[in-house]
Design a protein around this motif. Structure first.
Motif, mmCIF file in Angstrom:
data_model
loop_
_atom_site.group_PDB
_atom_site.id
_atom_site.type_symbol
_atom_site.label_atom_id
_atom_site.label_comp_id
_atom_site.label_asym_id
_atom_site.label_seq_id
_atom_site.Cartn_x
_atom_site.Cartn_y
_atom_site.Cartn_z
ATOM 1 N N UNK A 174 0.817 -1.206 0.000
ATOM 2 C CA UNK A 174 0.000 0.000 0.000
ATOM 3 C C UNK A 174 0.853 1.259 0.000
ATOM 4 N N UNK A 175 1.929 1.236 0.786
ATOM 5 C CA UNK A 175 2.849 2.375 0.812
ATOM 6 C C UNK A 175 3.517 2.541 -0.545
ATOM 7 N N UNK A 176 3.902 1.426 -1.155
ATOM 8 C CA UNK A 176 4.519 1.489 -2.483
ATOM 9 C C UNK A 176 3.584 2.144 -3.489
ATOM 10 N N UNK A 177 2.307 1.778 -3.437
ATOM 11 C CA UNK A 177 1.341 2.363 -4.367
ATOM 12 C C UNK A 177 1.270 3.876 -4.171
ATOM 13 N N UNK A 178 1.216 4.303 -2.918
ATOM 14 C CA UNK A 178 1.126 5.735 -2.627
ATOM 15 C C UNK A 178 2.375 6.474 -3.103
ATOM 16 N N UNK A 179 3.533 5.874 -2.848
ATOM 17 C CA UNK A 179 4.799 6.506 -3.220
ATOM 18 C C UNK A 179 4.931 6.649 -4.726
ATOM 19 N N UNK A 180 4.625 5.586 -5.456
ATOM 20 C CA UNK A 180 4.787 5.629 -6.908
ATOM 21 C C UNK A 180 3.851 6.661 -7.529
ATOM 22 N N UNK A 181 2.623 6.747 -7.027
ATOM 23 C CA UNK A 181 1.709 7.752 -7.555
ATOM 24 C C UNK A 181 2.203 9.159 -7.241
ATOM 25 N N UNK A 182 2.660 9.361 -6.005
ATOM 26 C CA UNK A 182 3.171 10.673 -5.605
ATOM 27 C C UNK A 182 4.345 11.096 -6.482
ATOM 28 N N UNK A 183 5.284 10.180 -6.725
ATOM 29 C CA UNK A 183 6.452 10.520 -7.520
ATOM 30 C C UNK A 183 6.120 10.621 -9.006
ATOM 31 N N UNK A 184 5.106 9.875 -9.437
ATOM 32 C CA UNK A 184 4.649 10.018 -10.822
ATOM 33 C C UNK A 184 4.093 11.414 -11.053
ATOM 34 N N UNK A 185 3.322 11.901 -10.105
ATOM 35 C CA UNK A 185 2.798 13.268 -10.211
ATOM 36 C C UNK A 185 3.942 14.278 -10.212
ATOM 37 N N UNK A 186 4.977 14.000 -9.416
ATOM 38 C CA UNK A 186 6.148 14.872 -9.394
ATOM 39 C C UNK A 186 6.838 14.858 -10.764
ATOM 40 N N UNK A 187 6.960 13.678 -11.338
ATOM 41 C CA UNK A 187 7.568 13.525 -12.674
ATOM 42 C C UNK A 187 6.799 14.316 -13.722
ATOM 43 N N UNK A 188 5.480 14.423 -13.561
ATOM 44 C CA UNK A 188 4.621 15.145 -14.518
ATOM 45 C C UNK A 188 4.507 16.636 -14.184
ATOM 46 N N UNK A 189 5.292 17.093 -13.207
ATOM 47 C CA UNK A 189 5.280 18.500 -12.778
ATOM 48 C C UNK A 189 3.922 18.940 -12.243
ATOM 49 N N UNK A 190 3.192 17.994 -11.638
ATOM 50 C CA UNK A 190 1.916 18.342 -11.018
ATOM 51 C C UNK A 190 2.105 18.880 -9.599
ATOM 52 N N UNK A 191 3.281 18.696 -9.045
ATOM 53 C CA UNK A 191 3.590 19.287 -7.742
ATOM 54 C C UNK A 191 5.104 19.338 -7.588
ATOM 55 N N UNK A 192 5.545 20.130 -6.618
ATOM 56 C CA UNK A 192 6.967 20.207 -6.260
ATOM 57 C C UNK A 192 7.101 20.165 -4.738
ATOM 58 N N UNK A 193 6.229 19.389 -4.100
ATOM 59 C CA UNK A 193 6.238 19.312 -2.645
ATOM 60 C C UNK A 193 7.400 18.438 -2.168
ATOM 61 N N UNK A 194 8.045 18.824 -1.066
ATOM 62 C CA UNK A 194 9.158 18.034 -0.549
ATOM 63 C C UNK A 194 8.765 16.592 -0.247
#
Length: 200
Positions: free
Chosen positions: A115-135
């Motif tokens: 479950x944590x892996x799913x959350x992390x990959x989605x979060x970093x995917x959004x980062x990759x798409x420049x949808x956020x720049x949150x630490x």
């Protein structure tokens, strides 16, 4: 005396929900929760009272910190929603993740399972798409997250992910480095949203 961060006001903690986790991981989650409370940073998490997430939330609450749990209806019983802290009950996992993202301006990744892996990959995917720049800070005890980092690097080596993706997070080895790493990224990102380095 606790102080409120001028830039980072909340941190979402993604982590495991298993009570069978290594006691060292559970203790680290408690230390993380207390560290956020001491820094005046609200802890946003999955709402349960089990595993690392329950340990972090209870510790933050005991230390006088603000805590917000977000949990879907079908997990209220299974993950024993923590009634002692503020929580929001949503309809499904997608709503849970989106609300956790919206209510947080930084992210901490503690050891966790699928479950944590799913959350992390989605979060970093959004980062990759420049949808956020949150630490984003990974707590990486005993190299826990190194296999994931190696997989990410593999996708870079195969030219499927741009090299700069590997600079989308900071990884730290000790609990006491987590909050300073968050705040260090915050100084870089707000308001300029400059790129961050992987290692703090």
């Amino acid at each position: 005396m606790r102080r409120r961060s001028q830039r980072l006001e909340s941190a979402c903690v993604f982590c495991g929900s298993s009570d069978d986790a290594d006691p060292a991981f559970l203790a680290a989650a408690e230390a993380c929760g207390k560290g956020l409370a001491d820094a005046g940073i609200r802890l946003v998490y999955g709402g349960g009272g089990v595993g690392l997430m329950g340990a972090a939330a209870r510790a933050a609450h005991r230390a006088g910190g603000e805590v917000l749990g977000i949990i879907p209806t079908f997990l209220v019983a299974a993950e024993r929603a923590l009634e002692t802290v503020e929580h929001i009950i949503v309809d499904n996992m997608h709503e849970r993740k989106m609300l956790m993202f919206q209510r947080s301006d930084s992210f901490i990744i503690l050891p966790g399972g699928i479950g944590t892996l799913e959350e992390v990959v989605e979060l970093l995917s959004w980062r990759r798409l420049d949808l956020h720049a949150k630490p984003v800070v990974f707590y990486n005890p005993r190299g826990f997250w190194e296999p994931l980092f190696k997989l990410f690097q593999h996708t870079v080596d195969e030219r499927l992910t741009p090299p700069e993706f590997m600079q989308a997070w900071v990884a730290v080895d000790t609990v006491d480095q987590i909050v300073p790493a968050l705040l260090g990224q915050g100084r870089e990102l707000y308001p300029s949203e400059a790129a961050v380095g992987r290692r703090g």
